[in-house]
Design an enzyme around this catalytic site. Structure first.
Site, PDB file in Angstrom:
ATOM      1  N   GLY A  91       0.760  -1.239   0.000  1.00  0.00           N
ATOM      2  CA  GLY A  91       0.000   0.000   0.000  1.00  0.00           C
ATOM      3  C   GLY A  91       0.790   1.288   0.000  1.00  0.00           C
ATOM      4  O   GLY A  91       0.197   2.365  -0.099  1.00  0.00           O
ATOM      5  N   ASP A  92       2.126   1.215   0.103  1.00  0.00           N
ATOM      6  CA  ASP A  92       2.888   2.474   0.161  1.00  0.00           C
ATOM      7  C   ASP A  92       4.312   2.276  -0.357  1.00  0.00           C
ATOM      8  O   ASP A  92       5.282   2.681   0.290  1.00  0.00           O
ATOM      9  CB  ASP A  92       2.922   2.997   1.597  1.00  0.00           C
ATOM     10  CG  ASP A  92       3.324   4.479   1.677  1.00  0.00           C
ATOM     11  OD1 ASP A  92       3.291   5.165   0.631  1.00  0.00           O
ATOM     12  OD2 ASP A  92       3.661   4.941   2.782  1.00  0.00           O
ATOM     13  N   LEU A  93       4.435   1.663  -1.534  1.00  0.00           N
ATOM     14  CA  LEU A  93       5.761   1.480  -2.124  1.00  0.00           C
ATOM     15  C   LEU A  93       6.196   2.774  -2.794  1.00  0.00           C
ATOM     16  O   LEU A  93       6.251   2.897  -4.019  1.00  0.00           O
ATOM     17  CB  LEU A  93       5.741   0.315  -3.120  1.00  0.00           C
ATOM     18  CG  LEU A  93       5.589  -1.074  -2.490  1.00  0.00           C
ATOM     19  CD1 LEU A  93       5.486  -2.145  -3.576  1.00  0.00           C
ATOM     20  CD2 LEU A  93       6.757  -1.387  -1.552  1.00  0.00           C
ATOM     21  N   ASN A  94       6.508   3.749  -1.951  1.00  0.00           N
ATOM     22  CA  ASN A  94       6.915   5.050  -2.480  1.00  0.00           C
ATOM     23  C   ASN A  94       8.430   5.148  -2.558  1.00  0.00           C
ATOM     24  O   ASN A  94       9.167   4.248  -2.152  1.00  0.00           O
ATOM     25  CB  ASN A  94       6.285   6.193  -1.675  1.00  0.00           C
ATOM     26  CG  ASN A  94       6.841   6.316  -0.265  1.00  0.00           C
ATOM     27  OD1 ASN A  94       8.049   6.298  -0.038  1.00  0.00           O
ATOM     28  ND2 ASN A  94       5.951   6.458   0.702  1.00  0.00           N
TER      29      ASN A  94
END
Length: 367
Positions: free
Chosen positions: A224-227
């Site tokens: 959900g947050d592979l930034n």
């Protein structure tokens, strides 16, 4: 930051320990004496880089102090931590928790100066590498990140069966891509201008074109947050002019939830666009890497443009909202906004058909 400051009145209170208090916490909970400590930037939790001296060397950790709201959901934090442990055992570069003195993976602790607020505390192994945000990115690393996104979700969805996983059904979680329509309640944080108009357009198109199709997407557990700050890389080639990178660390599992495979590739595309000199060209390389593991269906591909736009809207709107609540953390909160608004506006200016053509033709070239 000192915990002596008055606490925020909002339900979600970001921890505010200073370095001395954090070091004392490490000793009290984990029985380890800190030789060096530094505050790390963070969104709504508080993180410290910690070095602990041992015989023959030193071990490095991240002390993670979860915000007061999320700390009230121990099952959720356990699920995140157990997922990290599972992924590490599966060969992914994920952190491992240091056990407390009581032999547990986390501990609920009070922080001085914040009334009855309690925060879940974990000590995670420090992972080596440089955040993607700080390297000159190229097609090779975009492809690798796409491949990672698919492989990670596939492993979690097919093999992760810890009882705490049921807590990942987070129906109203604002960062789940299915909840783009919930951004309506945060639009007050934007001025009445062209940016707000585009976000309103994204929300309406999302309601009409994505929400009705969700049942046709393949479900999974999303990181959900592979930034670009949550993926660490190291150079694996001798050439400094054209370095090749491999992923050395996956950080921050706090946005994990049940969602859909196509959500993860959309999130990865959006964040890889942030610092790229050719943002509209990024998506094809990420998509190619993802589809080397999990090819998307026609309906999933058709939703990609609005899913990427939806993640831009989430990131930009929620950051504006959080910056009003926590002005002292504004610089970190608004990192995405520096280029994000420009990229979102460009996507809508160029149009869905042309953007998708660029992405799909680039991805096809890998086959």
């Amino acid at each position: 930051m000192s915990s002596r400051k008055s606490c925020q009145p909002q339900t979600l209170t970001k921890p505010a320990l200073d370095e001395t208090e954090a070091a004392e916490l490490v000793y009290r909970v984990f029985g380890l004496r800190v030789s060096w400590i530094a505050l790390l930037p963070s969104y709504d939790d508080q993180n410290f880089h910690v070095r602990v001296s041992r015989d023959g060397g030193a071990d490095e950790y991240v002390l993670k102090i979860t915000n007061s709201e999320d700390s009230r959901e121990p099952d959720l934090i356990e699920a995140q931590t157990r997922a990290m442990m599972f992924l590490s055992a599966e060969g992914f570069p994920s952190a491992m928790p240091q056990l407390t003195k009581d032999g547990t993976i986390m501990s609920l602790e009070s922080a001085s100066g914040c009334g009855n607020k309690k925060y879940m505390v974990r000590l995670l192994t420090y992972l080596p590498g440089t955040p993607v945000a700080k390297i000159a990115t190229n097609a090779q690393i975009f492809y690798e990140i796409g491949k990672l996104a698919a492989s990670l979700d596939k492993a979690l969805s097919e093999k992760f069966h810890h009882p705490s996983a049921k807590s990942l059904h987070r129906g109203q979680f604002i960062w789940n891509l299915a909840n783009v329509p919930l951004l309506d309640q945060y639009l007050y944080a934007l001025s009445q201008n062209k940016y707000r108009e585009v976000v309103e357009q994204v929300i309406e198109q999302f309601k009409g074109k994505v929400i009705p199709k969700l049942s046709s997407f393949r479900a999974c557990i999303n990181h959900g947050d592979l930034n670009d700050h949550n993926i660490l890389v190291v150079s694996s080639a001798a050439s400094t002019q054209h370095p090749e990178y491999r992923v050395s660390g996956i950080l921050d599992f706090s946005d994990m939830s049940y969602g859909y495979y196509v959500f993860e590739v959309a999130i990865a595309i959006m964040y890889m666009m942030i610092e790229s000199p050719d943002p509209l060209g990024v998506g094809g390389h990420v998509l190619a890497g993802f589809e080397s593991v999990l090819p998307l269906s026609g309906e999933e591909r058709a939703a990609l443009f609005l899913l990427v736009s939806g993640r831009f809207a989430q990131s930009l709107v929620i950051a504006a909202h959080m910056a009003l609540l926590y002005p002292e953390n504004r610089e970190y909160l608004m990192v995405t906004a520096r280029t994000g608004w420009k990229h979102l506006m460009k996507m809508f200016e160029v149009g869905q058909e042309a953007v998708e053509r660029t992405w799909f033709e680039t991805a096809r070239a890998y086959v």
